[in-house]
Design an enzyme around this catalytic site. Structure first.
Site, PDB file in Angstrom:
ATOM      1  N   LYS A 166       0.862  -1.199   0.000  1.00  0.00           N
ATOM      2  CA  LYS A 166       0.000   0.000   0.000  1.00  0.00           C
ATOM      3  C   LYS A 166       0.889   1.236   0.000  1.00  0.00           C
ATOM      4  O   LYS A 166       1.872   1.290   0.748  1.00  0.00           O
ATOM      5  CB  LYS A 166      -0.917  -0.019   1.232  1.00  0.00           C
ATOM      6  CG  LYS A 166      -1.777   1.234   1.363  1.00  0.00           C
ATOM      7  CD  LYS A 166      -2.975   1.008   2.258  1.00  0.00           C
ATOM      8  CE  LYS A 166      -2.716   1.090   3.747  1.00  0.00           C
ATOM      9  NZ  LYS A 166      -2.181   2.373   4.229  1.00  0.00           N
ATOM     10  N   GLU A 175      -9.372   7.136   3.241  1.00  0.00           N
ATOM     11  CA  GLU A 175      -9.403   7.435   4.681  1.00  0.00           C
ATOM     12  C   GLU A 175      -9.971   8.837   4.902  1.00  0.00           C
ATOM     13  O   GLU A 175      -9.503   9.809   4.290  1.00  0.00           O
ATOM     14  CB  GLU A 175      -7.976   7.344   5.272  1.00  0.00           C
ATOM     15  CG  GLU A 175      -7.944   7.703   6.765  1.00  0.00           C
ATOM     16  CD  GLU A 175      -6.660   7.324   7.477  1.00  0.00           C
ATOM     17  OE1 GLU A 175      -5.781   6.685   6.861  1.00  0.00           O
ATOM     18  OE2 GLU A 175      -6.548   7.677   8.671  1.00  0.00           O
TER      19      GLU A 175
HETATM   20  O1  KIV Z   1      -1.345   2.283   8.711  1.00  0.00           O
HETATM   21  C1  KIV Z   1      -2.544   2.003   8.830  1.00  0.00           C
HETATM   22  O2  KIV Z   1      -2.985   1.375   9.784  1.00  0.00           O
HETATM   23  C2  KIV Z   1      -3.462   2.461   7.806  1.00  0.00           C
HETATM   24  C3  KIV Z   1      -4.936   2.456   8.172  1.00  0.00           C
HETATM   25  C4  KIV Z   1      -5.253   3.647   8.977  1.00  0.00           C
HETATM   26  C5  KIV Z   1      -5.785   2.355   6.979  1.00  0.00           C
HETATM   27  O3  KIV Z   1      -3.061   2.869   6.763  1.00  0.00           O
END
Ligand code: KIV
Length: 266
Positions: free
Chosen positions: A112, A181
């Site tokens: 991600k 988010e």
């Molecule tokens: O790092 C994380 O936990 C996230 C969530 C807030 C989606 O990116």
């Protein structure tokens, strides 16, 4: 349960069945999340705040992320493991590739990255090289200093238009999933309808294809005492952690979480 893959997530979106995701940072929680049927385990750089006690996610390193990904992998049976590229791990294309490879070798199935349309080139490169990418948009905690705090994003029409266009561009660049988010629920709904890839929300209303929460938040644990509006404490009324996790999965699947009180308006 058969192993969850990107194809599984795509077909859940097509069927209209909600996808369940939770952050996870170690083997034991990985095991109990699997028992509860959580489909995606996000090894989030939020571990910098909830495990390490920092006041932001910025200090987290790729080596630390890889350590937690490997721990989660050891407790995992069937879930898809999604790992965050931490702050500045994608500063150049070469770093993006090398750091993502480190996370995949540690056991991630997907990485991600936080950002917007400027991520297109790196998403294209990673996907070509066999690394699927989830693009994290809206409130991106790694840019908290530019955003001026942890604030809802996309509230005015110009920002909303830009976010819709960026989501489509990132899908075209090859992103396999989006995470939104803290964006107004109506904007999240529009983006979810505009793309074919699964869209996961946190503070983005109930119309996204799935939901994620930070594990510690939903278990009612907080270092600072500040609980975001989009969090529900699943330990309330439950005898143990396993039951709390199962209640979360059941409520996301039934679309009873999040309620309107957990979302934001424009
Ligand atoms: O790092 C994380 O936990 C996230 C969530 C807030 C989606 O990116």
């Amino acid at each position: 349960m058969p192993a969850i893959t990107l194809t599984t997530l795509q077909s859940l979106k097509q069927k209209g069945e909600k996808i369940t995701m939770l952050t996870c940072y170690d083997a034991t929680f990985s095991h109990v999340c699997n028992q509860a049927g959580v489909e995606v385990l996000l090894v989030g750089d939020s571990l910098g705040m909830v495990l390490q006690g920092h006041d932001s996610t910025l200090p987290v390193t790729t080596a630390e992320m890889a350590y937690h990904v490997a721990s989660v992998k050891r407790g995992n049976q069937d879930a898809l493991i999604l790992a965050d590229l931490p702050f500045m791990a994608n500063a150049t294309l070469e770093q993006t590739l090398n750091n993502s490879a480190q996370l995949m070798k540690a056991g991630a199935h997907m990485v991600k990255v936080e950002g917007a349309v400027w991520l297109s080139e790196s998403i294209r490169l990673l996907t070509e090289r066999g690394i699927p990418v989830c693009a994290h948009m809206g409130l991106t905690p790694q840019t908290v200093n530019v955003l001026g705090g942890y604030k809802v994003q996309g509230r005015n029409e110009a920002q909303a238009r830009q976010m819709r266009a960026d989501a489509i561009a990132l899908e075209q660049a090859g992103a396999a999933m989006l995470l939104l988010e803290c964006v107004p629920s109506e904007l999240a709904r529009e983006i979810t309808l505009a793309v074919k890839i699964p869209v996961i929300g946190i503070g983005a209303g109930s119309d996204t294809d799935g939901q994620v929460l930070v594990l510690h938040d939903m278990l009612g644990l907080s270092l600072t005492g500040r609980v975001p509006k989009f969090v529900k404490n699943y330990m309330a009324g439950q005898p143990d952690i396993q039951s709390a996790l199962s209640a979360y999965v059941a409520e996301v699947k039934a679309v009873s979480f999040p309620g309107t009180e957990h979302g934001f308006s424009a």
